[in-house]
Design a protein around this motif. Structure first.
Motif, mmCIF file in Angstrom:
data_model
loop_
_atom_site.group_PDB
_atom_site.id
_atom_site.type_symbol
_atom_site.label_atom_id
_atom_site.label_comp_id
_atom_site.label_asym_id
_atom_site.label_seq_id
_atom_site.Cartn_x
_atom_site.Cartn_y
_atom_site.Cartn_z
ATOM 1 N N LYS A 10 38.784 32.025 43.528
ATOM 2 C CA LYS A 10 39.702 32.163 44.918
ATOM 3 C C LYS A 10 41.239 32.107 44.112
ATOM 4 N N CYS A 33 48.334 37.879 38.732
ATOM 5 C CA CYS A 33 46.468 38.244 40.440
ATOM 6 C C CYS A 33 47.117 37.347 41.497
ATOM 7 N N GLU A 37 42.696 36.593 46.724
ATOM 8 C CA GLU A 37 41.484 37.606 46.043
ATOM 9 C C GLU A 37 40.800 36.448 45.008
#
Length: 69
Positions: A10, A33, A37
């Motif tokens: 994560k 990123c 997510e």
């Protein structure tokens, strides 16, 4: 050495990450990123990891910006 994050973990901090593949001499490439997510899998498979290059705050979380509502 930068913290290394593996595919599937994560994302704790949104930002630009360098994708480093085992045996590529550290050249890699950069991707965005997003917090919450998961780091995506890589085609290279074994030995690939992500290293944070530059953290970023989401605009809706920044105190100097309005929510847009």
């Amino acid at each position: 050495m930068a913290d290394q994050h593996r595919p599937g973990e994560k994302v704790q901090t949104s930002g630009i990450y360098k994708v480093v593949k085992e045996g590529d001499g550290g050249s890699g490439f950069e991707v965005t990123c997003v917090e919450g997510e998961r780091f995506p899998p890589t085609r290279s498979g074994k030995g690939a990891h992500y290293e944070l290059v530059h953290a970023a705050t989401h605009s809706h979380k920044h105190s100097e910006l309005g929510s847009g509502d």
